[in-house]
Design a protein around this motif. Structure first.
Motif, PDB file in Angstrom:
ATOM      1  N   ARG A 119       0.845  -1.203   0.000  1.00 21.17           N
ATOM      2  CA  ARG A 119       0.000   0.000   0.000  1.00 21.17           C
ATOM      3  C   ARG A 119       0.875   1.246   0.000  1.00 21.17           C
ATOM      4  N   ALA A 120       2.015   1.159   0.680  1.00 20.25           N
ATOM      5  CA  ALA A 120       2.947   2.285   0.693  1.00 20.25           C
ATOM      6  C   ALA A 120       3.495   2.544  -0.709  1.00 20.25           C
ATOM      7  N   VAL A 121       3.786   1.450  -1.436  1.00 22.35           N
ATOM      8  CA  VAL A 121       4.281   1.590  -2.809  1.00 22.35           C
ATOM      9  C   VAL A 121       3.210   2.229  -3.689  1.00 22.35           C
ATOM     10  N   ARG A 122       1.953   1.801  -3.518  1.00 24.17           N
ATOM     11  CA  ARG A 122       0.858   2.384  -4.303  1.00 24.17           C
ATOM     12  C   ARG A 122       0.675   3.870  -3.982  1.00 24.17           C
ATOM     13  N   MET A 123       0.998   4.249  -2.744  1.00 23.74           N
ATOM     14  CA  MET A 123       0.895   5.657  -2.362  1.00 23.74           C
ATOM     15  C   MET A 123       1.855   6.514  -3.188  1.00 23.74           C
ATOM     16  N   ILE A 124       3.004   5.938  -3.564  1.00 25.86           N
ATOM     17  CA  ILE A 124       3.950   6.679  -4.408  1.00 25.86           C
ATOM     18  C   ILE A 124       3.318   6.965  -5.770  1.00 25.86           C
ATOM     19  N   GLU A 125       2.585   5.988  -6.287  1.00 25.07           N
ATOM     20  CA  GLU A 125       1.913   6.188  -7.574  1.00 25.07           C
ATOM     21  C   GLU A 125       0.867   7.305  -7.476  1.00 25.07           C
ATOM     22  N   HIS A 126       0.154   7.354  -6.332  1.00 28.87           N
ATOM     23  CA  HIS A 126      -0.813   8.433  -6.115  1.00 28.87           C
ATOM     24  C   HIS A 126      -0.106   9.789  -6.090  1.00 28.87           C
ATOM     25  N   MET A 127       1.048   9.833  -5.448  1.00 28.71           N
ATOM     26  CA  MET A 127       1.817  11.076  -5.390  1.00 28.71           C
ATOM     27  C   MET A 127       2.140  11.565  -6.798  1.00 28.71           C
ATOM     28  N   ARG A 128       2.600  10.653  -7.625  1.00 24.74           N
ATOM     29  CA  ARG A 128       3.009  11.029  -8.981  1.00 24.74           C
ATOM     30  C   ARG A 128       1.802  11.451  -9.829  1.00 24.74           C
ATOM     31  N   MET A 129       0.675  10.782  -9.598  1.00 27.89           N
ATOM     32  CA  MET A 129      -0.544  11.167 -10.327  1.00 27.89           C
ATOM     33  C   MET A 129      -0.978  12.588  -9.956  1.00 27.89           C
ATOM     34  N   GLU A 130      -0.723  12.973  -8.706  1.00 29.38           N
ATOM     35  CA  GLU A 130      -1.069  14.313  -8.239  1.00 29.38           C
ATOM     36  C   GLU A 130       0.052  15.311  -8.518  1.00 29.38           C
ATOM     37  N   ARG A 131       1.042  14.843  -9.321  1.00 29.65           N
ATOM     38  CA  ARG A 131       2.166  15.684  -9.740  1.00 29.65           C
ATOM     39  C   ARG A 131       3.066  16.108  -8.583  1.00 29.65           C
ATOM     40  N   HIS A 132       3.163  15.227  -7.576  1.00 26.85           N
ATOM     41  CA  HIS A 132       4.124  15.442  -6.497  1.00 26.85           C
ATOM     42  C   HIS A 132       5.354  14.582  -6.778  1.00 26.85           C
ATOM     43  N   ARG A 133       6.506  15.141  -6.594  1.00 27.53           N
ATOM     44  CA  ARG A 133       7.738  14.399  -6.841  1.00 27.53           C
ATOM     45  C   ARG A 133       8.209  13.719  -5.550  1.00 27.53           C
ATOM     46  N   PRO A 134       8.313  12.382  -5.558  1.00 21.12           N
ATOM     47  CA  PRO A 134       8.803  11.677  -4.358  1.00 21.12           C
ATOM     48  C   PRO A 134      10.226  12.111  -4.018  1.00 21.12           C
ATOM     49  N   THR A 135      10.534  12.068  -2.744  1.00 26.32           N
ATOM     50  CA  THR A 135      11.875  12.418  -2.269  1.00 26.32           C
ATOM     51  C   THR A 135      12.547  11.191  -1.660  1.00 26.32           C
ATOM     52  N   THR A 136      13.777  11.376  -1.264  1.00 26.07           N
ATOM     53  CA  THR A 136      14.491  10.289  -0.583  1.00 26.07           C
ATOM     54  C   THR A 136      13.724   9.834   0.643  1.00 26.07           C
ATOM     55  N   ARG A 137      13.143  10.790   1.354  1.00 22.69           N
ATOM     56  CA  ARG A 137      12.353  10.490   2.554  1.00 22.69           C
ATOM     57  C   ARG A 137      11.157   9.602   2.218  1.00 22.69           C
ATOM     58  N   THR A 138      10.664   9.686   0.996  1.00 25.76           N
ATOM     59  CA  THR A 138       9.520   8.871   0.569  1.00 25.76           C
ATOM     60  C   THR A 138       9.886   7.390   0.549  1.00 25.76           C
ATOM     61  N   PHE A 139      11.065   7.099   0.029  1.00 26.55           N
ATOM     62  CA  PHE A 139      11.445   5.703  -0.204  1.00 26.55           C
ATOM     63  C   PHE A 139      12.106   5.032   1.004  1.00 26.55           C
ATOM     64  N   LEU A 140      12.685   5.809   1.905  1.00 24.14           N
ATOM     65  CA  LEU A 140      13.441   5.236   3.032  1.00 24.14           C
ATOM     66  C   LEU A 140      12.660   4.190   3.833  1.00 24.14           C
ATOM     67  N   PRO A 141      11.454   4.519   4.345  1.00 26.17           N
ATOM     68  CA  PRO A 141      10.750   3.536   5.170  1.00 26.17           C
ATOM     69  C   PRO A 141      10.349   2.276   4.412  1.00 26.17           C
ATOM     70  N   ILE A 142      10.060   2.418   3.106  1.00 27.39           N
ATOM     71  CA  ILE A 142       9.655   1.239   2.328  1.00 27.39           C
ATOM     72  C   ILE A 142      10.834   0.298   2.135  1.00 27.39           C
ATOM     73  N   ILE A 143      11.980   0.866   1.766  1.00 22.43           N
ATOM     74  CA  ILE A 143      13.182   0.043   1.563  1.00 22.43           C
ATOM     75  C   ILE A 143      13.568  -0.660   2.850  1.00 22.43           C
ATOM     76  N   HIS A 144      13.530   0.086   3.946  1.00 23.19           N
ATOM     77  CA  HIS A 144      13.915  -0.514   5.229  1.00 23.19           C
ATOM     78  C   HIS A 144      12.937  -1.602   5.654  1.00 23.19           C
ATOM     79  N   SER A 145      11.653  -1.371   5.453  1.00 23.30           N
ATOM     80  CA  SER A 145      10.641  -2.348   5.880  1.00 23.30           C
ATOM     81  C   SER A 145      10.733  -3.639   5.069  1.00 23.30           C
ATOM     82  N   PHE A 146      10.914  -3.526   3.751  1.00 23.33           N
ATOM     83  CA  PHE A 146      11.064  -4.730   2.932  1.00 23.33           C
ATOM     84  C   PHE A 146      12.335  -5.490   3.319  1.00 23.33           C
ATOM     85  N   SER A 147      13.413  -4.766   3.576  1.00 23.03           N
ATOM     86  CA  SER A 147      14.682  -5.406   3.965  1.00 23.03           C
ATOM     87  C   SER A 147      14.531  -6.129   5.297  1.00 23.03           C
TER      88      SER A 147
END
Length: 447
Positions: free
Chosen positions: A76-104
């Motif tokens: 769901r967190a990954v899908r939230m990134i897609e929503h961000m991009r659809m709303e023309r928001h650019r993801p940042t490093t802070r966006t991806f950090l928790p997802i990468i850490h949680s999957f790891s």
């Protein structure tokens, strides 16, 4: 100040007075619940944002991604990134950090790397913090070799590891007691001119103490002093636990005294480690006095403290005192776990051969509790307990029936397959068996 419930009350008062929330108000509420790891309330506030027709900004999206990761809903967190991009928001490093850490941390390295690649595709350049999130997740999941391989990827990407990167790797080797590897990465920190902070030294100390190299640990503390890095509670806990593993109560006592002289406050882990040292040295009176001392200064014993003390009385062949300690633990509102039940039961069964009614009554009481809590023992423990039972009731009886209710479901199948040969195995194995062996160490999560 961490009073999210009070903030929620103020929020409700605002609504009652007709004052509409703006995006900043909602962001503050979500951030507050995020810090408390109250995922449900954080998500409820986010739903209110959508109901009010507000458009989330990058900060709010990032916070909600952290919420989903906290709920273990990484997809769901990954899908939230897609929503961000659809709303023309650019993801940042802070966006991806928790997802990468949680999957790891969940051991899903493939998905962590896929998100890492996604990060690059959207034009977000990975930083050392991004790589550190990946490394930490792998180390927490005990995939140390894969974590080390990430270091090579960092260098290929032109990202230089920092002291945090090496500290995480050192912590991984410390948990294995691999002093050589821990010192290897400690040397890298020095050679690359990175900051030698207390966390680096803590990882090195833990490796030394875990492997029993206490003289090396003392050398590390001397270097800390030379670097003007003071010992904190965490450092003292590691050292006291190291001496406790060796049963050296005198060294542990000296450290506890030095800790007080340095105005460093002992915590529950300090006292539990010292009690462990006392128990291993057979000094149960000192262990008991320590319980009284910690309670006098307002530090309440926890489940690990009582487990350590119960194990000590069991090893000292005082099952009745182990049982009293077990009862005191329950009176304090603590719930026994399997390690506690194993220690108490094994100790009581060893004494029940003299057919003391008090001991037999205690055995039945513990068995009843285990059955009520749904706690069963493993097959090795069941075999050991059955040997003790045959010394008490050679042809079975009420005690045997009570104890066997705690055995694994396939106990009868095991007995029919193995027959008398399995049940009459070498008695020396029974003498050597210690069901608490796997829990002999102080809980590593403390450190």
């Amino acid at each position: 100040m961490g009073k999210a419930s009070k903030a929620l009350e103020v929020s409700n008062l605002m609504v009652a007075d007709g004052i509409k929330h703006n995006l900043k108000t909602y962001s503050m509420l979500i951030n507050g619940f995020l810090k408390l790891k109250d995922w449900a309330n954080a998500f409820a506030v986010f739903e209110d944002v959508i109901k009010d027709g507000l458009k989330p900004d990058v900060v709010l999206y990032n916070n909600m991604i952290s919420v989903f990761c906290g709920m273990n809903s990484m997809e769901r967190a990954v899908r939230m990134i897609e929503h961000m991009r659809m709303e023309r928001h650019r993801p940042t490093t802070r966006t991806f950090l928790p997802i990468i850490h949680s999957f790891s941390r969940a051991g899903d390295v493939r998905r962590a790397l896929e998100v890492f690649d996604m990060m690059r595709r959207v034009g977000c350049i990975p930083t050392v913090h991004t790589f550190n999130a990946l490394v930490q997740g792998l180390v927490e999941k005990h995939q140390l070799q894969k974590a080390v391989e990430i270091l090579d990827q960092m260098l290929l990407a032109g990202v230089k590891p920092n002291e945090r990167t090496y500290t995480i790797i050192m912590q991984g080797y410390a948990s294995l007691g691999d002093t050589g590897k821990a010192f290897e990465y400690f040397t890298k920190v020095k050679e690359e001119g990175l900051q030698l902070d207390v966390f680096v030294y803590e990882a090195l100390l833990k490796a030394c103490c875990k492997s029993g190299r206490m003289q090396s640990a003392l050398a590390v503390t001397r270097e800390m002093s030379a670097q003007n890095i003071p010992r904190n509670t965490f450092v003292y806990n590691i050292l006291i636990d190291g001496w406790a593993r060796r049963g050296d109560v005198w060294e542990a006592a000296d450290l506890l005294q030095q800790m007080r002289q340095d105005c460093v406050q002992p915590d529950i882990h300090t006292y539990t480690s010292f009690i462990n040292a006392c128990c291993k040295a057979g000094d149960m009176m000192r262990a008991t006095r320590t319980i009284d001392e910690m309670e006098a200064v307002g530090v309440k014993p926890n489940i690990n403290t009582y487990t350590t003390l119960i194990r000590g009385w069991a090893r000292a062949s005082f099952p009745e005192k182990a049982f009293r300690c077990f009862q005191k633990m329950k009176s304090a509102g603590l719930v026994p776990d399997k390690a506690v039940y194993h220690c108490v039961m094994t100790s009581l069964l060893s004494r029940a051969t003299v057919a003391e009614e008090y001991i037999c009554s205690a055995i039945r009481s513990v068995c009843s509790e285990m059955v009520e809590s749904g706690s069963t023992v493993d097959m090795k423990t069941a075999v050991h307990w059955s040997r003790s039972l045959r010394k008490i009731e050679s042809s079975g009886g009420q005690l045997t029936e009570a104890v066997q209710k705690t055995f694994p479901p396939d106990w009868n199948l095991y007995g029919s397959r193995c027959g008398a040969s399995a049940m009459n195995a070498d008695e020396s194995e029974a003498e050597d068996y210690d069901p608490a062996a796997d829990t002999d160490e102080i809980n590593p999560t403390w450190f």
